[in-house]
Design a protein around this motif. Structure first.
Motif, mmCIF file in Angstrom:
data_model
loop_
_atom_site.group_PDB
_atom_site.id
_atom_site.type_symbol
_atom_site.label_atom_id
_atom_site.label_comp_id
_atom_site.label_asym_id
_atom_site.label_seq_id
_atom_site.Cartn_x
_atom_site.Cartn_y
_atom_site.Cartn_z
ATOM 1 N N ALA A 21 0.815 -1.216 0.000
ATOM 2 C CA ALA A 21 0.000 0.000 0.000
ATOM 3 C C ALA A 21 0.846 1.263 0.000
ATOM 4 O O ALA A 21 0.339 2.347 -0.314
ATOM 5 C CB ALA A 21 -0.936 0.007 1.211
ATOM 6 N N GLU A 83 -3.621 4.553 3.568
ATOM 7 C CA GLU A 83 -4.414 5.082 2.450
ATOM 8 C C GLU A 83 -3.479 5.500 1.321
ATOM 9 O O GLU A 83 -2.274 5.711 1.535
ATOM 10 C CB GLU A 83 -5.232 6.278 2.910
ATOM 11 C CG GLU A 83 -4.385 7.491 3.249
ATOM 12 C CD GLU A 83 -5.210 8.735 3.492
ATOM 13 O OE1 GLU A 83 -4.587 9.797 3.690
ATOM 14 O OE2 GLU A 83 -6.453 8.658 3.478
ATOM 15 N N TRP A 86 -0.207 7.961 1.579
ATOM 16 C CA TRP A 86 0.092 8.018 3.015
ATOM 17 C C TRP A 86 1.475 8.598 3.283
ATOM 18 O O TRP A 86 1.644 9.395 4.207
ATOM 19 C CB TRP A 86 -0.034 6.625 3.622
ATOM 20 C CG TRP A 86 0.200 6.584 5.109
ATOM 21 C CD1 TRP A 86 -0.734 6.769 6.086
ATOM 22 C CD2 TRP A 86 1.435 6.340 5.783
ATOM 23 N NE1 TRP A 86 -0.156 6.662 7.331
ATOM 24 C CE2 TRP A 86 1.176 6.394 7.170
ATOM 25 C CE3 TRP A 86 2.738 6.085 5.356
ATOM 26 C CZ2 TRP A 86 2.173 6.189 8.129
ATOM 27 C CZ3 TRP A 86 3.734 5.880 6.305
ATOM 28 C CH2 TRP A 86 3.444 5.935 7.673
ATOM 29 N N ARG A 181 -3.086 12.179 8.031
ATOM 30 C CA ARG A 181 -2.929 10.920 7.303
ATOM 31 C C ARG A 181 -3.870 9.862 7.899
ATOM 32 O O ARG A 181 -4.274 9.962 9.057
ATOM 33 C CB ARG A 181 -1.478 10.439 7.373
ATOM 34 C CG ARG A 181 -1.025 10.055 8.773
ATOM 35 C CD ARG A 181 0.470 9.808 8.833
ATOM 36 N NE ARG A 181 0.888 9.277 10.130
ATOM 37 C CZ ARG A 181 1.088 10.005 11.216
ATOM 38 N NH1 ARG A 181 0.906 11.322 11.154
ATOM 39 N NH2 ARG A 181 1.485 9.446 12.345
ATOM 40 N N ARG A 182 -4.184 8.847 7.097
ATOM 41 C CA ARG A 182 -5.156 7.857 7.550
ATOM 42 C C ARG A 182 -4.696 6.448 7.171
ATOM 43 O O ARG A 182 -4.067 6.237 6.125
ATOM 44 C CB ARG A 182 -6.534 8.120 6.934
ATOM 45 C CG ARG A 182 -7.116 9.477 7.271
ATOM 46 C CD ARG A 182 -8.588 9.547 6.914
ATOM 47 N NE ARG A 182 -8.826 9.214 5.510
ATOM 48 C CZ ARG A 182 -10.037 9.100 4.963
ATOM 49 N NH1 ARG A 182 -11.115 9.280 5.702
ATOM 50 N NH2 ARG A 182 -10.166 8.814 3.678
ATOM 51 N N VAL A 183 -5.027 5.509 8.033
ATOM 52 C CA VAL A 183 -4.845 4.092 7.728
ATOM 53 C C VAL A 183 -6.138 3.368 8.057
ATOM 54 O O VAL A 183 -6.920 3.811 8.904
ATOM 55 C CB VAL A 183 -3.676 3.453 8.524
ATOM 56 C CG1 VAL A 183 -2.349 4.120 8.194
ATOM 57 C CG2 VAL A 183 -3.950 3.496 10.021
ATOM 58 N N THR A 184 -6.350 2.263 7.372
ATOM 59 C CA THR A 184 -7.470 1.379 7.682
ATOM 60 C C THR A 184 -6.963 0.242 8.555
ATOM 61 O O THR A 184 -5.887 -0.317 8.294
ATOM 62 C CB THR A 184 -8.090 0.818 6.397
ATOM 63 O OG1 THR A 184 -8.596 1.900 5.609
ATOM 64 C CG2 THR A 184 -9.224 -0.140 6.702
#
Length: 340
Positions: A21, A83, A86, A181-184
């Motif tokens: 990713a 994401e 990132w 910033r974002r992560v799942t």
């Protein structure tokens, strides 16, 4: 602005998904914390793999940041998915951090099933989305980590070790903030007894109580738990067994009545606990059966782990913290003087 990404892993397949990713090669240290390292991780060539100490994520992260030479160290869990973009968003978060900011947390998204209510385990995982300073995605200045003393390796699980470090970083004079910033964080598949296994964390809570006193939850921004209720339920169950044994041995009606009263208290407490876990869930037969069975086991097990930790860490002391100005914090100086 330089940043090293540290990812402790026990070889889960999700690691490959995480690395894929990332949009491009980066300064990544994967700390392989498996006890059995006979299998290859299969990571890209631009990733550096360090053999870990196999003492849990706190020790693995310490090895990672101590190996890194960058100004910032970003920690990711091996089961998150960054994401798109990132790395760029991480750089923006860190560039926007004033000098007094010692750490910047990413934002977590926990996807839940859209067509039904979440299970107990899914709700527990979803709580990460609102957690404070969790290292599923958390970046620290390397100097802030060094002055705080790093992660406390007496906390061997992925539980409370990030909140405890964040407290010491702030006690050293740094501030923490959330980035953009974002992560799942997908819900990891687990067996029906996962809630029973996680009760081992009560021993870690006992350590934190030893370190920081009765207000430790408020200091570390940790929500209140159910352990006081568990203690009452466990005590009622133990009393029922003891009174029942006395009734069998003596035949005295008083012991029979006491055993019945204690058993009723145990049953009521256990039923309330089970109902609180069943009500928000999908309520299918498997989930209900799991909640009923584990609700019987959890209260005494939680208390037993707490008592084990309370005894083990009876002489524990906090890790000393150096403030931004270069001196030990007032609390650490007082403890050092008291120990002379």
């Amino acid at each position: 602005m330089s940043c090293t990404i540290v990812i402790p892993t026990v070889g889960r397949p999700s690691l490959a998904r995480l690395l894929a990713a990332l949009d491009r090669p980066a300064d990544v240290l994967v700390v392989d914390d498996r006890r059995d390292r006979s299998a290859e991780l299969g990571v890209p060539g631009w990733v550096t793999v360090l053999p870990g100490p196999a003492r849990g994520p706190a020790a693995a992260r310490n090895l990672g940041w101590q190996t890194a030479e960058s100004e910032w160290v970003a920690f990711l869990d091996d089961d998150v998915v960054p994401e798109p973009g990132w790395l760029d968003h991480l750089a923006e978060d860190l560039a926007a951090a004033p000098e007094e900011v010692g750490g910047v947390q990413g934002r977590l998204i926990v996807p839940l099933p859209p067509d039904r209510r979440p299970t107990d385990w899914e709700r527990v995982t979803a709580g990460l989305a609102t957690g404070e300073w969790i290292t599923a995605d958390m970046a620290y200045r390397r100097v802030a980590l060094a002055r705080a003393g790093g992660f406390d390796e007496r906390l061997p699980r992925a539980f409370r070790e990030d909140a405890e470090l964040a407290f010491r970083v702030r006690r050293g004079g740094w501030s923490l903030r959330r980035g953009r910033r974002r992560v799942t964080h997908p819900v990891r598949p687990e067996g029906p007894w996962v809630s029973v296994r996680t009760q081992r964390g009560n021993a870690d809570d006992a350590l934190l109580r030893r370190l920081y006193g009765p207000r430790w939850r408020a200091l570390l921004d940790v929500p209140e738990g159910r352990r006081p209720r568990h203690a009452v339920i466990a005590a009622a169950g133990l009393a029922a067994l003891a009174c029942g044994a006395a009734a069998l041995a003596t035949g005295h009606r008083g012991w029979v009545g006491a055993a019945g009263l204690a058993a009723a208290g145990w049953a009521a407490g256990t039923a309330e606990f089970a109902a609180a876990r069943i009500a928000p869930g999908p309520r299918d037969p498997r989930e209900v059966a799991t909640m009923l069975a584990t609700s019987v086991v959890i209260p005494p097990l939680a208390v037993a782990h707490w008592l084990r930790g309370w005894w083990r860490w009876r002489a524990a002391r906090p890790i000393p913290v150096i403030t931004v100005g270069g001196e030990r914090s007032a609390g650490d100086r007082a403890r050092a003087e008291a120990g002379r």
